[in-house]
Write an enzyme that holds these catalytic residues in place. Structure first.
Site, mmCIF file in Angstrom:
data_model
loop_
_atom_site.group_PDB
_atom_site.id
_atom_site.type_symbol
_atom_site.label_atom_id
_atom_site.label_comp_id
_atom_site.label_asym_id
_atom_site.label_seq_id
_atom_site.Cartn_x
_atom_site.Cartn_y
_atom_site.Cartn_z
ATOM 1 N N ASP A 224 38.992 -3.325 60.926
ATOM 2 C CA ASP A 224 38.883 -4.788 60.969
ATOM 3 C C ASP A 224 37.476 -5.140 60.487
ATOM 4 O O ASP A 224 36.579 -4.296 60.496
ATOM 5 C CB ASP A 224 39.223 -5.403 62.334
ATOM 6 C CG ASP A 224 38.529 -4.781 63.533
ATOM 7 O OD1 ASP A 224 37.458 -4.153 63.351
ATOM 8 O OD2 ASP A 224 39.037 -4.915 64.656
ATOM 9 N N HIS B 4 35.627 -0.270 62.328
ATOM 10 C CA HIS B 4 35.375 -1.614 62.872
ATOM 11 C C HIS B 4 34.087 -2.137 62.235
ATOM 12 O O HIS B 4 32.988 -1.842 62.708
ATOM 13 C CB HIS B 4 35.236 -1.564 64.398
ATOM 14 C CG HIS B 4 36.489 -1.179 65.102
ATOM 15 N ND1 HIS B 4 37.623 -1.980 65.085
ATOM 16 C CD2 HIS B 4 36.814 -0.078 65.830
ATOM 17 C CE1 HIS B 4 38.580 -1.393 65.785
ATOM 18 N NE2 HIS B 4 38.123 -0.236 66.240
ATOM 19 N N GLU C 72 41.421 2.135 62.377
ATOM 20 C CA GLU C 72 41.365 0.881 63.160
ATOM 21 C C GLU C 72 40.591 -0.194 62.393
ATOM 22 O O GLU C 72 39.732 -0.875 62.962
ATOM 23 C CB GLU C 72 40.684 1.126 64.514
ATOM 24 C CG GLU C 72 41.278 2.245 65.337
ATOM 25 C CD GLU C 72 40.630 2.416 66.716
ATOM 26 O OE1 GLU C 72 39.886 1.522 67.151
ATOM 27 O OE2 GLU C 72 40.872 3.456 67.342
ATOM 28 N N GLU D 128 36.242 9.037 70.644
ATOM 29 C CA GLU D 128 34.883 8.579 70.979
ATOM 30 C C GLU D 128 34.134 9.493 71.947
ATOM 31 O O GLU D 128 33.615 9.044 72.966
ATOM 32 C CB GLU D 128 34.955 7.145 71.521
ATOM 33 C CG GLU D 128 35.618 6.190 70.550
ATOM 34 C CD GLU D 128 35.900 4.806 71.141
ATOM 35 O OE1 GLU D 128 35.427 4.511 72.244
ATOM 36 O OE2 GLU D 128 36.607 4.024 70.474
ATOM 37 N N ASN E 285 39.000 11.003 66.703
ATOM 38 C CA ASN E 285 38.900 9.615 66.230
ATOM 39 C C ASN E 285 37.647 8.950 66.808
ATOM 40 O O ASN E 285 37.397 9.032 68.010
ATOM 41 C CB ASN E 285 40.160 8.865 66.717
ATOM 42 C CG ASN E 285 40.281 7.463 66.177
ATOM 43 O OD1 ASN E 285 40.132 7.239 64.975
ATOM 44 N ND2 ASN E 285 40.553 6.499 67.051
HETATM 45 O O1 G3I Z 1 47.288 -5.944 80.352
HETATM 46 C C1 G3I Z 1 46.245 -6.592 81.089
HETATM 47 C C2 G3I Z 1 46.746 -7.864 81.711
HETATM 48 O O2 G3I Z 1 47.718 -7.544 82.666
HETATM 49 C C3 G3I Z 1 45.569 -8.590 82.338
HETATM 50 O O3 G3I Z 1 46.004 -9.819 82.819
HETATM 51 C C4 G3I Z 1 44.468 -8.808 81.341
HETATM 52 C C5 G3I Z 1 43.227 -9.437 81.964
HETATM 53 O O4 G3I Z 1 42.061 -9.125 81.268
HETATM 54 O O5 G3I Z 1 44.077 -7.565 80.789
HETATM 55 C C6 G3I Z 1 45.133 -6.901 80.127
HETATM 56 O O6 G3I Z 1 44.628 -5.690 79.648
HETATM 57 C C7 G3I Z 1 43.802 -5.748 78.499
HETATM 58 C C8 G3I Z 1 44.407 -4.852 77.430
HETATM 59 O O7 G3I Z 1 43.554 -4.804 76.306
HETATM 60 C C9 G3I Z 1 45.778 -5.350 76.954
HETATM 61 O O8 G3I Z 1 45.675 -6.597 76.383
HETATM 62 C C10 G3I Z 1 42.418 -5.258 78.854
HETATM 63 O O9 G3I Z 1 41.798 -6.167 79.759
HETATM 64 C C11 G3I Z 1 41.590 -5.121 77.625
HETATM 65 O O10 G3I Z 1 40.349 -4.497 77.977
HETATM 66 C C12 G3I Z 1 42.294 -4.248 76.613
HETATM 67 O O11 G3I Z 1 41.499 -4.194 75.456
HETATM 68 C C13 G3I Z 1 41.809 -3.157 74.539
HETATM 69 C C14 G3I Z 1 40.580 -2.275 74.341
HETATM 70 O O12 G3I Z 1 40.865 -1.286 73.374
HETATM 71 C C15 G3I Z 1 40.146 -1.576 75.632
HETATM 72 O O13 G3I Z 1 38.915 -0.983 75.438
HETATM 73 C C16 G3I Z 1 42.187 -3.798 73.199
HETATM 74 O O14 G3I Z 1 43.404 -4.511 73.341
HETATM 75 C C17 G3I Z 1 42.312 -2.717 72.129
HETATM 76 O O15 G3I Z 1 42.424 -3.343 70.877
HETATM 77 C C18 G3I Z 1 41.074 -1.838 72.118
HETATM 78 O O16 G3I Z 1 41.266 -0.842 71.154
HETATM 79 C C19 G3I Z 1 40.208 0.115 71.004
HETATM 80 C C20 G3I Z 1 40.847 1.407 70.566
HETATM 81 O O17 G3I Z 1 41.837 1.795 71.476
HETATM 82 C C21 G3I Z 1 39.798 2.511 70.422
HETATM 83 N N1 G3I Z 1 38.749 2.093 69.514
HETATM 84 C C22 G3I Z 1 38.112 0.807 69.840
HETATM 85 C C23 G3I Z 1 39.175 -0.299 69.936
HETATM 86 C C24 G3I Z 1 38.522 -1.625 70.214
HETATM 87 O O18 G3I Z 1 37.908 -1.646 71.468
#
Ligand code: G3I
Length: 395
Positions: free
Chosen positions: A296, A266, A294, A183, A230
């Protein structure tokens, strides 16, 4: 017993597939039958004994994958079984990101990522490494907002170098494709003003030179891994897709070791279906591999009457469900129809573990399995497409 039976059915199916490559076969009952039903009843796992996505993908050689949530993999048996049995490539949804592998400066934590790689090895799956350079999910000691840092520009470059080399070296020989840079462009086609871009500009370089650096460092650390750029919204022809297209051409002209471009995929039913195949093909025509990385398909979902302000994972209308299914089929079809499209990865297993509801209020139902880990009609749609498409074979 169930596993043995499943294995036997899969093996027979593979034999049939290999014996008749490319033939326009009538679909066998065990492929068309599930499409007629809708959601499987809770506790009905008969679907799992039919040829999986990974078995059906052997016909074209396209790898089908999923992003894996390592909080669930290994601890939730049904989730783990789906990851292991349905897919032949896996991507860590979070655990290879810089924030997670180096939470404290200089102290690496590879445990979760190593566990993913071990699971992949045990299940004969290829790994897409995700992602080395991204403005998001950076360690807080480095940058809390992705645009600013307390380090000097030269320190940013040095830290980026160390991060890329250390991570790629740790997994050397175990990663099929790396998402090296994620990105780097905005939707209007301008470069994202990330902490990396700004540091390189401050050094008197072109702000985007960090991309070339990252690819070169990654290649030195693991010469056999396929290196990808990507991004999202490349599916649509427009300012962003055009800018990335021009940019990767420049990288190639500079002999930067880039192997492919990942289209995140997405999609949202409210925005229409993109001219995806054209875009995949024009990048492929540059001599690059392409991948859906990715996928969905989100849509508007019904509110949960029991909990005001929250939502279910049921599409608002049957028409939206039908549109979702159509988008799923078209994404896979587009990838199958472009011989250089080497993998098709969905961004998570079940609606209950998708990132969508947390980010897009009132939208969801974006994945192939429902909250009870039962397959949705879109799962059957993908099986059907894999079975019926006469696709060119991948190497
Ligand atoms: O692990 C912590 C946990 O300890 C905490 O309690 C909780 C509270 O919010 O957060 C947890 O972390 C989260 C993490 O996912 C694991 O679940 C983050 O807040 C959350 O922001 C994070 O989101 C991820 C996101 O990327 C971040 O931007 C998503 O799971 C993940 O699916 C998403 O994936 C991205 C790709 O990497 C790149 N392309 C876009 C895609 C969707 O955003």
């Amino acid at each position: 017993m169930r596993i043995r039976h499943s294995f036997l059915v899969s093996a027979l199916a593979v034999t049939a597939l290999i014996a008749t490559p490319g033939a326009a076969m009538a679909s066998p009952d065990h492929v068309t039958e599930p499409h007629e039903g809708q959601h499987a009843q809770h506790g009905d796992h008969s679907w799992a004994t039919r040829p999986s996505l990974r078995t059906l993908s052997m016909r074209s050689g396209l790898k089908v994958g999923t992003a894996v949530n390592m909080d669930l993999y290994g601890s939730d048996a049904a989730y783990t079984r789906i990851v292991d049995q349905q897919f032949n490539t896996v991507t860590p949804e979070n655990v290879m990101k810089w924030q997670l592998v180096e939470p404290t400066q200089g102290t690496y934590d590879w445990a979760a990522a190593d566990r993913l790689v071990a699971g992949a090895r045990a299940n004969h799956q290829l790994v897409r490494g995700h992602t080395l350079v991204w403005h998001n999910q950076l360690p807080s000691w480095f940058s809390t907002d992705g645009t600013t840092t307390s380090f000097t520009p030269q320190q940013v470059r040095d830290l980026l170098h160390k991060h890329v080399v250390d991570e790629v070296s740790h997994f050397r020989g175990k990663i099929w494709q790396w998402d090296v840079v994620n990105e780097a462009f905005n939707d209007d086609g301008t470069p994202r003003q990330s902490v990396f871009y700004k540091a390189y500009e401050a050094l008197g370089l072109n702000g985007l030179d960090y991309v070339a650096d990252a690819f070169r460092w990654a290649h030195q650390a693991d010469p056999h891994a396929l290196l990808f750029y990507n991004d999202y919204n490349l599916e649509f022809t427009g300012a962003k897709s055009n800018a990335v297209y021009d940019f990767v051409k420049q990288l190639q002209a500079q002999h930067v070791p880039i192997d492919g471009v990942g289209f995140q995929g997405h999609l949202d039913t409210q925005y229409g279906f993109p001219d995806l195949q054209n875009n995949l093909q024009r990048f492929a025509d540059l001599g690059l591999k392409v991948a859906l990385t990715e996928v969905d398909v989100r849509t508007f979902v019904q509110p949960d009457p029991a909990n005001p302000g929250t939502y279910t994972d049921t599409p608002l209308t049957p028409e939206l469900q039908a549109t979702q299914e159509s988008y799923w089929k078209q994404t896979l079809q587009a990838c199958l129809d472009v011989p250089q499209c080497i993998s098709y990865t969905v961004w998570g297993v079940a609606d209950s573990n998708s990132w969508i509801p947390g980010v897009f209020t009132g939208e969801g139902a974006a994945l192939l399995f429902d909250d009870n880990l039962n397959p949705k009609p879109q799962y059957q749609d993908l099986r059907q497409v894999l079975w019926t498409t006469k696709a060119p074979r991948r190497a």
